[in-house]
Design an enzyme around this catalytic site. Sequence first.
Site, short mmCIF file in Angstrom:
data_model
loop_
_atom_site.label_atom_id
_atom_site.label_comp_id
_atom_site.label_asym_id
_atom_site.label_seq_id
_atom_site.Cartn_x
_atom_site.Cartn_y
_atom_site.Cartn_z
N GLU A 137 16.49 38.06 -21.03
CA GLU A 137 15.95 36.92 -21.78
C GLU A 137 15.52 35.74 -20.91
O GLU A 137 15.92 34.60 -21.15
CB GLU A 137 16.99 36.45 -22.81
N GLU A 150 18.79 47.33 -28.11
CA GLU A 150 19.78 46.66 -28.99
C GLU A 150 19.37 46.75 -30.45
O GLU A 150 19.51 45.80 -31.22
CB GLU A 150 19.93 45.19 -28.59
C1 XIL Z 1 25.93 39.44 -28.46
C2 XIL Z 1 27.19 40.19 -28.86
O1 XIL Z 1 26.85 41.18 -29.77
C3 XIL Z 1 28.19 39.23 -29.45
O2 XIL Z 1 29.43 39.89 -29.69
C4 XIL Z 1 28.41 38.06 -28.51
O3 XIL Z 1 29.29 37.13 -29.06
C5 XIL Z 1 27.09 37.41 -28.19
O4 XIL Z 1 26.22 38.35 -27.61
N1 XIL Z 1 21.02 39.75 -27.12
C6 XIL Z 1 21.77 40.30 -26.12
C7 XIL Z 1 23.19 40.65 -26.36
O5 XIL Z 1 21.24 40.61 -25.04
O6 XIL Z 1 23.98 40.52 -25.20
C8 XIL Z 1 23.77 39.81 -27.48
O7 XIL Z 1 25.09 40.30 -27.75
C9 XIL Z 1 22.89 39.88 -28.70
C10 XIL Z 1 21.53 39.32 -28.39
#
Ligand code: XIL
Length: 420
Positions: free
Chosen positions: A210, A326
């Site tokens: 990101e 994701e």
């Molecule tokens: C999220 C997790 O799912 C949560 O448990 C945590 O509190 C915050 O991070 N993009 C990403 C992930 O790259 O690392 C994030 O994961 C969700 C958004």
Amino acid sequence: MTTRRTLLGQITTVAASAALSNSLFSSIAAQAQPPAGAPPRAPGQADEMTTNITQQRRRMPGYDFGPLPTKLPPEAEAVKGKNSLQAHASKFKILAGAAVPVRALQADPVFQELVADQYGILVPENELKMVALRPSLDKFDFTASDALLAFTKQHGMKLRGHTLVWHGSVPQWVRQQSSTLDLRKVMVEHIQTVMGHYKGQIQAWDVVNEAILPSDGDPNGMRKTVWFNAMGPEYIDLAFRTAREADPNAKLSYNDYGVEYDKEDQAEKRRLILAMVRRMKAANVPIDAIGVQAHIRVGFNQSMGTGLKEYIEAIRQMGLDVYVTELDVNEDDVTYDDVEKRDAAVADTYRQFLTLMLSNPATKAVLTWGVTDRRTWLNGFNGHSQKFPNRPQRCLPFDAAYKPKPAFFAIRDSFDHKKI
Ligand code: XIL
């Protein structure tokens, strides 16, 4: 079946002993406290996803899904082995995987069985983030991620690394001393140590996560993170070069969200990511893949298509792979409550999205962000459930009793219908 449960089961038992209880469970519990992804707001106007994550500070009440399943439901038994997601994906040399919260996996043998049955690759949801691994400048705690690595090895699965450099997982001790610490050294040593620890054992690392956020006002669209502020845009190249040296066998990826839709702000983000990667390639910075996070919403098909298709084709033409890293389908926009209809809408969205992604041969892996509706980050934060804050999301392939939902079959069908 019992063998599948053995390893994490043993770890759980051992960890219950005085010798390990401190290291294993206290470190994991500590990670559960601060939301690892709660980034401080950088300058400029926040985008949709960042706004959502920031709002996580208002935690939602936990939902009561009842006791954990004591065994897999017959419907989950029926999709084991040759009927599993990985078995179907393997026919097309695709990796099927999911993010898992290590603590929940350790505490739940039936969940272990489900995960071991279905997937070829796992990624720890939070446990490889800097905030989780680094209690302080001179300490690394690999207890939880080591346990997951052992579990994946035992079951012949691969492990994915997420993530080395991310604004959302900067430990407090870095923030507090950001003006006095040598952040270049901190970042380089972090990558060297973490990748060195797992050398040869991680399929791919999200080296940088990101890094693009046009609303932060940088001419190249770079997000103004702790790392950017200390080193300028060069931190990206440095991170990838360090990563390649630390583990030459790991695939190196750049991962981002907000690239899936045909909206202008997302088109701009796609352009900026491609420009950054083109510049990296021209400068011989090592990079193998781009991750499309794919936190999408029901109704995705109404507002996506062309832009995403062109984006992944441009990635392919640069000689890089694409990973869906994701994937989940937020159903907060669905106005009706009927579970069957909601599940059908979620499944349809999975199908539309994956059909598009899998129509390009560059797509090599599909991971969902979670496995069952019992545990999803979308239930953790108000920002993701603004319209129906009291309705648990049905966003993942299995329900809270570990029964495969229409979303499971939509994902599996998408593998089956892959044409290339
Ligand atoms: C999220 C997790 O799912 C949560 O448990 C945590 O509190 C915050 O991070 N993009 C990403 C992930 O790259 O690392 C994030 O994961 C969700 C958004």
